[in-house]
Design an enzyme around this catalytic site. Structure first.
Site, PDB file in Angstrom:
ATOM      1  N   ASN A  55       0.772  -1.094  -0.159  1.00  0.00           N
ATOM      2  CA  ASN A  55       0.042   0.009   0.092  1.00  0.00           C
ATOM      3  C   ASN A  55       0.894   1.303   0.013  1.00  0.00           C
ATOM      4  OD1 ASN A  55       0.796   0.594   2.548  1.00  0.00           O
ATOM      5  ND2 ASN A  55      -1.248   0.475   3.582  1.00  0.00           N
ATOM      6  N   ASP A  90       6.202   5.814   0.389  1.00  0.00           N
ATOM      7  CA  ASP A  90       5.313   6.057  -0.716  1.00  0.00           C
ATOM      8  C   ASP A  90       4.068   6.617  -0.444  1.00  0.00           C
ATOM      9  OD1 ASP A  90       4.593   3.811   0.433  1.00  0.00           O
ATOM     10  OD2 ASP A  90       4.528   2.395  -1.388  1.00  0.00           O
ATOM     11  N   ASP A  98       6.199  -0.496  -5.423  1.00  0.00           N
ATOM     12  CA  ASP A  98       5.875  -0.180  -3.939  1.00  0.00           C
ATOM     13  C   ASP A  98       7.058   0.492  -3.332  1.00  0.00           C
ATOM     14  OD1 ASP A  98       4.906  -0.209  -1.549  1.00  0.00           O
ATOM     15  OD2 ASP A  98       5.682  -2.399  -1.091  1.00  0.00           O
ATOM     16  N   HIS A 105     -12.274   6.660  -7.183  1.00  0.00           N
ATOM     17  CA  HIS A 105     -12.011   5.939  -8.608  1.00  0.00           C
ATOM     18  C   HIS A 105     -10.442   6.098  -8.575  1.00  0.00           C
ATOM     19  CE1 HIS A 105     -12.375   4.925 -12.825  1.00  0.00           C
ATOM     20  NE2 HIS A 105     -11.340   5.713 -12.766  1.00  0.00           N
ATOM     21  N   GLU A 106      -9.779   7.249  -8.673  1.00  0.00           N
ATOM     22  CA  GLU A 106      -8.304   7.394  -8.819  1.00  0.00           C
ATOM     23  C   GLU A 106      -7.414   6.765  -7.827  1.00  0.00           C
ATOM     24  OE1 GLU A 106      -7.232   8.376 -11.321  1.00  0.00           O
ATOM     25  OE2 GLU A 106      -9.226   9.321 -12.062  1.00  0.00           O
ATOM     26  N   ASN A 127      -3.228  -1.525  -9.353  1.00  0.00           N
ATOM     27  CA  ASN A 127      -1.942  -1.515  -9.982  1.00  0.00           C
ATOM     28  C   ASN A 127      -0.846  -2.281  -9.090  1.00  0.00           C
ATOM     29  OD1 ASN A 127      -1.750  -0.541 -12.904  1.00  0.00           O
ATOM     30  ND2 ASN A 127      -2.781   1.520 -11.669  1.00  0.00           N
TER      31      ASN A 127
HETATM   32  C1  LIG Z   1      11.097  -3.000  -2.355  1.00  0.00           C
HETATM   33  O1  LIG Z   1      12.466  -2.547  -2.557  1.00  0.00           O
HETATM   34  C2  LIG Z   1      13.311  -3.272  -2.736  1.00  0.00           C
HETATM   35  C3  LIG Z   1      14.573  -2.681  -2.389  1.00  0.00           C
HETATM   36  O2  LIG Z   1      14.834  -1.281  -3.053  1.00  0.00           O
HETATM   37  C4  LIG Z   1      13.322  -3.754  -4.113  1.00  0.00           C
HETATM   38  O3  LIG Z   1      14.342  -4.401  -4.336  1.00  0.00           O
HETATM   39  C5  LIG Z   1      11.993  -4.441  -4.345  1.00  0.00           C
HETATM   40  O4  LIG Z   1      11.639  -4.714  -5.544  1.00  0.00           O
HETATM   41  C6  LIG Z   1      10.768  -3.489  -3.831  1.00  0.00           C
HETATM   42  N1  LIG Z   1       9.686  -4.087  -3.826  1.00  0.00           N
HETATM   43  C7  LIG Z   1       8.695  -4.030  -4.892  1.00  0.00           C
HETATM   44  C8  LIG Z   1       7.459  -4.673  -4.849  1.00  0.00           C
HETATM   45  O5  LIG Z   1       8.791  -2.998  -5.605  1.00  0.00           O
HETATM   46 ZN   LIG Z   2      -9.598   5.813 -14.223  1.00  0.00          ZN
END
Ligand SMILES: *[C@@H]1O[C@H](CO)[C@@H](O)[C@H](O)[C@H]1NC(C)=O
Ligand SMILES: [Zn+2]
Ligand SMILES: *[C@@H]1O[C@H](CO)[C@@H](O)[C@H](O)[C@H]1NC(C)=O
Length: 620
Positions: free
Chosen positions: A347, A361, A383, A412-413, A420
């Site tokens: 999330n 994030d 993420d 919605h947004e 995703n």
């Molecule tokens: C979470 O962060 C790690 C370290 O930057 C990265 O390798 C990993 O891909 C990330 N996870 C996602 C789901 O993007």
């Molecule tokens: Zn839309």
């Protein structure tokens, strides 16, 4: 900068002996005391030993400044604190630290005989050159004390019972820890720190229970009251409702509330889940973004008039827009969190509180974004990277209408961010084909609809999205209202074949989900508390659980039939297949029955399910 403590410590005057009567004149108490009432009527007085605070402007050396090798800011900060506060190794423990763009911060708690002192804290800040720029502390002098006992007489379990009885709350399950509490009479009380939820989940407190007597010696209240004037989340727009709400935050989902981030309450539309601001997200720095958020109109209050007849850029309307967009995005965060879009499920949060997933994030909401009109969008990165929601003005009205005041559009947004992220494990690369993007539009409409439908417990009404911004109250921003009545909405799976545009495809999936929702509510009933109570079993809760569970199951770039199968599997996983035939009937009604393939409808249900199609639900 980051010197204010989020947690206030209080002594429970009404519940403990008269020795705690405050000896100070009222105005002196402002910096060290606060009286407040708990929901069970207990009056409590806060006590926080007074802090010293020094700033050094361009900076001063720390004891490690002369070192030639690189020094981590936490080591430098700790060395400075040690030089200021004492030399023994065991006199403090680190609470947290972080490096911001212009300064680094270290926060510590005092320790006495190996036990932390809950309300004795200190912090230091270093600038980018590594010089110390500020120092704050309310550490207490221990030399005057007889060595305080570190042996508890009552157990942690007994302390939980005492706390729950005295304060009317429920233990959160977090194991109590032994901590000292510096009290107003100059002694250290050995306590069990017990985390309680009070008044449902609205108040989260840490109660300090005397480890000798079981009495309540102090309390940290993690909750700040929050009032905001907004369009309540189940309503569509300000022509329907615009109300002052009290404490809309859900502490289960947002344990430190909406307005705090980086250990600080920003008193603005800035927090751990979302930041709503007016500016240019591509050129602005984080400081500019925070600077252009809406500020509180009074402490703990966001109360701005909204006037439909005035331009969206008028001061009040712009504030109303930032507050409403921020409120709805936070509500989306909290509701979806309860249903499974958590830290581990990728999330959007600046701080994940150690609960897994990648952090940093937050969702940036650019309100009244100047780069376009008559639309809105959400950029979902993997993420750990921020979400960016851009909300635009709509030109069908004069003055223009603001998508920020349309709860449906914001919901919605935000849902784009979730779908995703949850499809394909947080990578945000798995809703890219036209069909998969169409599904994305459908889920987004479906969640906006779901929130509104939870206000109806009996059945699912026809639903129109975005009437506020287009002025078309029948179809809104789509071609048809969502409806189980074919005369109102004739779309089926086969229509995907002739649709190129993702929103047109999305309407078909949105319509399928409307029919599924109606079928579940017809069979299982509804419940008006579904926004905050995912544990009750009814058609509303089942719908959102299955929708979210299915996201994690489906393949990367799913087709309609894949997305449908994921619902069937999700129902098997969560409900032992209880809704299987009901789901198949609803999908079959839409042409997404067992034989559906290549945009050719099938109205078949699996063997064992009733063969005859029955209309799933009544319509409004
Ligand atoms: C979470 O962060 C790690 C370290 O930057 C990265 O390798 C990993 O891909 C990330 N996870 C996602 C789901 O993007
Ligand atoms: Zn839309
Ligand atoms: C925002 O900044 C970008 C990058 O500098 C620029 O291209 C764009 O025109 C700006 N948008 C607005 C609305 O000012």
């Amino acid at each position: 900068m980051f010197t204010s403590l989020r947690a206030f410590v209080l002594c429970v005057a009404a519940l403990s002996s008269s020795t705690l009567a405050a000896p100070w004149p009222t105005h002196v108490q402002h910096s060290t005391h606060r009286t407040r009432s708990l929901p069970n009527g207990a009056k409590v007085q806060l006590y926080h030993p007074k802090s010293s605070f020094e700033i050094y402007e361009t900076g001063v050396d720390n004891p490690l400044s002369k070192r030639s090798d690189p020094v981590h800011f936490t080591d430098a900060g700790l060395a400075f604190l040690r030089s200021k506060l004492g030399e023994s190794d065991d006199f403090m423990s680190i609470r947290s630290s972080y490096a911001g763009p212009h300064s680094s911060h270290v926060y510590v708690k005092q320790r006495v005989n190996g036990i932390p002192v809950a309300n004795a804290v200190a912090n230091v800040a270093l600038n980018s050159k590594g010089d110390v720029v500020s120092f704050a502390s309310n550490f207490i002098k221990v030399s005057g004390f007889a060595a305080p006992s570190t042996k508890a007489k009552i157990t942690a379990d007994a302390a939980i019972d005492h706390a729950a009885k005295a304060l009317g709350g429920r233990h959160t399950g977090r194991a109590p820890e032994l901590e000292f509490l510096a009290t107003e009479d100059g002694t250290l009380a050995l306590t069990h720190a017990v985390r309680l939820e009070i008044d449902g989940s609205k108040h989260m407190v840490e109660a300090y229970i005397d480890a000798r007597t079981g009495e309540v010696r102090g309390l940290v209240d993690f909750t700040n009251d929050l009032h905001m004037r907004v369009v309540p989340v189940t309503k569509s727009d300000p022509t329907v409702a615009y109300e002052l709400l009290k404490d809309p935050e859900d502490k289960k989902a947002s344990p430190r509330g909406w307005g705090a981030a980086e250990d600080r309450d920003w008193h603005a539309t800035v927090g751990n889940n979302a930041i709503a601001f007016k500016g240019n997200v591509t050129t602005f720095s984080i400081e500019q973004i925070i600077e252009t958020a809406a500020k509180e109109s009074a402490p703990g209050v966001f109360d701005y008039k909204f006037d439909l007849a005035s331009d969206p850029s008028s001061t009040n309307n712009l504030n109303a827009a930032r507050v409403n967009a921020w409120y709805v995005a936070n509500m989306a965060h909290d509701i979806l969190y309860r249903y499974g879009f958590t830290e581990e499920a990728f999330n959007f949060q600046n701080n994940n509180f150690g609960k897994g997933g990648n952090e940093t994030d937050v969702v940036f909401i650019s309100v009244q974004d100047a780069s376009d009109n008559n639309n809105a969008n959400f950029a979902t990165l993997p993420d750990g990277e921020p979400g960016i929601m851009r909300m635009y003005l709509w030109s069908d009205f004069q003055p223009m209408r603001d998508g920020d005041m349309s709860n449906q559009i914001i919901l919605h947004e935000y849902t784009h961010g979730m779908t995703n992220r949850m499809t394909g494990g947080g990578t945000a690369v798995c809703l890219q084909t036209t069909e998969a993007q169409g599904l994305g539009e459908g889920w987004s409409d479906a969640f906006a609809e779901w929130v509104a439908q939870t206000a109806n417990s009996g059945y699912v009404h026809d639903f129109t999205i975005g009437g506020y911004v287009t002025g078309d109250n029948t179809a809104g921003i789509r071609s048809h209202p969502y409806s189980t009545n074919r005369g109102v909405n004739p779309l089926t799976y086969a229509n995907v074949k002739d649709s190129e545009e993702v929103h047109n495809i999305g309407e078909i999936w949105g319509q399928a989900l409307h029919v599924v929702h109606a079928a579940l509510v017809q069979t299982l009933g509804g419940a008006k508390d579904a926004l905050t109570n995912p544990d009750a079993e009814n058609g509303h809760t089942a719908f959102l659980h299955l929708m979210i569970d299915a996201l994690a199951l489906q393949p990367c770039n799913p087709s309609f039939t894949d997305a449908r199968l994921a619902w069937i599997q999700a129902d098997q996983n969560r409900y032992n297949g209880k809704n299987k035939c009901n789901l198949w009937l609803a999908f079959a009604y839409m042409g997404l029955g067992v034989g559906a393939e290549d945009y050719t409808n099938s109205h078949k249900v699996p063997e064992g399910c009733p063969l005859k199609y029955t209309k799933p639900a009544a319509t409004a």
